[in-house]
Design an enzyme around this catalytic site. Structure first.
Site, short mmCIF file in Angstrom:
data_model
loop_
_atom_site.label_atom_id
_atom_site.label_comp_id
_atom_site.label_asym_id
_atom_site.label_seq_id
_atom_site.Cartn_x
_atom_site.Cartn_y
_atom_site.Cartn_z
N SER A 54 0.80 -1.21 0.00
CA SER A 54 0.00 0.00 0.00
C SER A 54 0.84 1.27 0.00
CB SER A 54 -0.99 -0.04 1.17
OG SER A 54 -2.06 0.81 0.96
N ASP A 65 10.81 5.33 -9.66
CA ASP A 65 10.44 5.86 -10.98
C ASP A 65 11.02 7.25 -11.24
OD1 ASP A 65 9.01 3.53 -11.23
OD2 ASP A 65 7.14 4.51 -11.79
N LYS A 79 -0.46 -4.24 -3.32
CA LYS A 79 -1.77 -3.75 -2.86
C LYS A 79 -1.91 -2.29 -3.26
CE LYS A 79 -4.63 -3.56 1.30
NZ LYS A 79 -4.93 -2.15 1.37
#
Length: 194
Positions: A54, A65, A79
């Protein structure tokens, strides 16, 4: 999500995308760094494993990224659903999934449900059985799951965050069957660095 965005904001430059949400009936919504963070330069390492989920995956995905840090460990849980609570008059309620979380390169954090509910919940057992916790080359991704960061690094989608550097598990997980239920015994092993 708010906590993940606040932490990621400490490490990213102004305007860098942290995470976005998008759903079938929900338009894309971006969360970007304000540039007011305290640690926008310097070496950064984030440790993850199969229980990382999460908000922690949002943070790891944002840093990976944006080429801001090195992610070390094993593929995270996967998740990444945005859920809206709907309360009922009797005090109970339900959570309705309205969107998914995506990393800045467009990777969905959520592992797929496409093979059914049981397979979704058996994913960690399958990953363990196939050696994913022990050997990095037991993990295979199709080319359609490849994404490229602004710095040119290849990252993979398909659910969860795949680390930049793999570290094998120091735990052995053994299923224990007791009264029709499965329990897991974790035993720490020695000599983790080979």
């Amino acid at each position: 999500m708010e906590a993940a965005v606040q932490v990621a904001d400490q490490f990213l430059k102004e305007g860098q995308l942290i995470v976005y949400t998008k759903g079938r009936a929900s338009p894309r919504s971006d969360a970007k760094a304000t540039g007011k963070g305290e640690f926008k330069t310097g070496n950064l390492v984030v440790l993850i494993d199969e229980w990382t989920a999460s908000a922690s995956e949002i943070l790891a995905g944002a840093l990976q990224d944006n080429d801001r840090g090195t992610i070390i460990g094993r593929r995270s849980f996967g998740k990444g659903l945005v859920q809206e609570p709907i309360p009922f008059s009797d005090g109970s309620g339900m959570r309705l999934t309205i969107a998914r979380y995506y990393t800045p390169t467009g990777r969905s954090i959520q592992k797929p449900y496409k093979d059914g509910f049981e397979k979704y919940f058996d994913d960690l057992n399958q990953r363990y059985t196939h050696g994913e916790f022990e050997v990095s080359d037991s993990i295979h991704f199709s080319d359609s799951l490849k994404f490229t960061t602004p710095g040119g690094h290849i990252v993979y989608g398909g659910g969860g965050i795949m680390p930049d550097k793999f570290v094998r598990s120091i735990l052995r997980v053994y299923p224990i069957f007791r009264q029709g239920q499965i329990f897991y015994l974790q035993i720490c092993t020695k000599n983790i660095l080979r």
